[in-house]
Each structure stands twice: as C-alpha cells, then as structure tokens.
Scaffold this active site. Structure first.
Site, PDB file in Angstrom:
ATOM      1  N   ASN A  55      25.736 -45.936  -8.786  1.00  0.00           N
ATOM      2  CA  ASN A  55      25.999 -47.003  -7.822  1.00  0.00           C
ATOM      3  C   ASN A  55      26.232 -48.330  -8.543  1.00  0.00           C
ATOM      4  O   ASN A  55      25.638 -48.594  -9.594  1.00  0.00           O
ATOM      5  CB  ASN A  55      24.917 -47.107  -6.746  1.00  0.00           C
ATOM      6  CG  ASN A  55      23.496 -47.089  -7.248  1.00  0.00           C
ATOM      7  OD1 ASN A  55      23.223 -46.623  -8.340  1.00  0.00           O
ATOM      8  ND2 ASN A  55      22.590 -47.598  -6.445  1.00  0.00           N
ATOM      9  N   GLU A  57      26.299 -52.264  -7.593  1.00  0.00           N
ATOM     10  CA  GLU A  57      26.004 -53.246  -6.539  1.00  0.00           C
ATOM     11  C   GLU A  57      26.747 -54.554  -6.769  1.00  0.00           C
ATOM     12  O   GLU A  57      27.351 -54.786  -7.820  1.00  0.00           O
ATOM     13  CB  GLU A  57      24.486 -53.467  -6.471  1.00  0.00           C
ATOM     14  CG  GLU A  57      23.779 -52.181  -6.081  1.00  0.00           C
ATOM     15  CD  GLU A  57      22.306 -52.354  -5.781  1.00  0.00           C
ATOM     16  OE1 GLU A  57      21.708 -53.376  -6.187  1.00  0.00           O
ATOM     17  OE2 GLU A  57      21.748 -51.447  -5.127  1.00  0.00           O
ATOM     18  N   CYS A  66      28.549 -46.892  -3.640  1.00  0.00           N
ATOM     19  CA  CYS A  66      27.557 -45.844  -3.880  1.00  0.00           C
ATOM     20  C   CYS A  66      27.969 -44.952  -5.056  1.00  0.00           C
ATOM     21  O   CYS A  66      29.151 -44.843  -5.392  1.00  0.00           O
ATOM     22  CB  CYS A  66      27.398 -44.954  -2.653  1.00  0.00           C
ATOM     23  SG  CYS A  66      26.662 -45.758  -1.230  1.00  0.00           S
ATOM     24  N   GLU A  68      28.113 -41.725  -5.217  1.00  0.00           N
ATOM     25  CA  GLU A  68      29.009 -40.617  -4.846  1.00  0.00           C
ATOM     26  C   GLU A  68      30.462 -41.081  -4.819  1.00  0.00           C
ATOM     27  O   GLU A  68      31.368 -40.379  -5.263  1.00  0.00           O
ATOM     28  CB  GLU A  68      28.636 -40.067  -3.464  1.00  0.00           C
ATOM     29  CG  GLU A  68      27.243 -39.471  -3.375  1.00  0.00           C
ATOM     30  CD  GLU A  68      26.174 -40.479  -2.980  1.00  0.00           C
ATOM     31  OE1 GLU A  68      26.297 -41.669  -3.346  1.00  0.00           O
ATOM     32  OE2 GLU A  68      25.220 -40.067  -2.286  1.00  0.00           O
ATOM     33  N   CYS A  99      24.763 -41.154   1.933  1.00  0.00           N
ATOM     34  CA  CYS A  99      24.903 -41.993   3.128  1.00  0.00           C
ATOM     35  C   CYS A  99      26.107 -41.541   3.965  1.00  0.00           C
ATOM     36  O   CYS A  99      26.929 -40.735   3.527  1.00  0.00           O
ATOM     37  CB  CYS A  99      25.045 -43.466   2.726  1.00  0.00           C
ATOM     38  SG  CYS A  99      26.707 -43.923   2.178  1.00  0.00           S
ATOM     39  N   CYS A 102      29.594 -42.116   2.430  1.00  0.00           N
ATOM     40  CA  CYS A 102      29.892 -41.164   1.352  1.00  0.00           C
ATOM     41  C   CYS A 102      30.153 -39.760   1.898  1.00  0.00           C
ATOM     42  O   CYS A 102      31.011 -39.039   1.383  1.00  0.00           O
ATOM     43  CB  CYS A 102      28.757 -41.145   0.336  1.00  0.00           C
ATOM     44  SG  CYS A 102      28.698 -42.653  -0.654  1.00  0.00           S
TER      45      CYS A 102
END
Ligand code: THU
Length: 146
Positions: A55, A57, A66, A68, A99, A102
């Site tokens: 990930n 940010e 993210c 993924e 999530c 994703c």
C-alpha cells in the site's frame, strides 16, 4: 510457516508458501506514515510469475492506493493480466480481507480468484473472490445494455 498451508483453489501448499513469502517481503516496503497499517499483496499469474505490491498512502488520504491495486498495476504494466491466486498479508486477527474497491478491481481480471488472507505469524484463511464479491457489476453489464 509453509508446513501449515493447505491446497486451495487448485493452488498447492508449496505455491501458497511462495506467494506468502512474496507478500510478507513486499509488505516491509509499504508506505504507511498515516495509518501505520502495512499491507502486502502477491499475485500469481497464469504463467507462474509472482507480482507483488504494497500500500502507498498519501497525505490526502483519498489518494492512497491499496496493496492489491499496486500489485494489479505492476502486473498489467509488465504485460500480465491473467491471475490464478492472491495472498494478502495484514497484521490483524482475523487477517483482513481485501477492501471493496480492490475486490471490484480484482474481479475485472479474475472473478473466481482464490485468495489467502494471511497474518505474519502464519495463520490464514481462504476465500474466493466470488465469495467476497457476489452479484458484482462487470463488463458484461455494458454489453447487455447495447
Ligand atoms: N489497505 C490495503 O492495502 N488493502 C486493503 O484491501 C484494505 C486497506 C490499506 C490502505 C491503507 O493504506 C491502509 O490499508 C488502511 O486502510
């Protein structure tokens, strides 16, 4: 750790172990100054390669990507868009599932994807993407409308 894995989704324990190692490794490079919640993801391609992502940010929070989706972007950029398995590592119990965003992005490429959700201490759970995102919107919805 690998000794405890099982076969799932047509992927054998040894392969899951390789994916787990890749996801654990890439998780160390997560850029998470805000959440302090590192995630590692490793995709197995149909040619047998492993493509991983962490990930990333951002101070805006909303621009965070993210793990993924980082992995998907890396794979597509490398010319790979067919996947046979995914391992996601998070340090929570039970290990986190991908999530919703994703899940939708993964479903674009492999609707039945077998997924291992792994904790760094080695405990894990399995699900397929179809179980995590049933009755999803897909490219078929476009073709049905024309
Ligand atoms: N995160 C992922 O990398 N994958 C998910 O499926 C869920 C959330 C990241 C985004 C953010 O950096 C942190 O975890 C907390 O939400």
């Amino acid at each position: 750790m690998s000794d405890s894995f099982q076969d799932f989704g047509g992927i054998d324990a040894a392969r899951w172990s390789e994916l787990a190692e890749a996801a654990l490794d890439v998780r160390q490079r997560a850029y998470v100054p805000y959440s302090k919640f590192p995630v590692g993801a490793a995709l197995l391609t149909d040619s047998g390669d492993i493509v991983s992502g962490c990930n990333v940010e951002n101070a805006t929070i909303g621009a965070t990507v993210c793990a993924e989706r980082t992995a998907i972007g890396c794979a597509l950029s490398a010319g790979q868009n067919r996947f046979t398995a995914l391992c996601v590592v998070t340090d929570v119990d039970p290990p986190s599932a991908p999530c919703g965003i994703c899940r939708q992005v993964l479903a674009e490429f492999c609707e039945q994807l077998p997924i291992m959700m792994l904790h760094p201490d080695g405990h894990y759970r399995f699900a397929t993407l179809d179980q995590l995102l049933p009755m999803r919107f897909s490219g078929l919805d476009f073709s049905e409308s024309q």
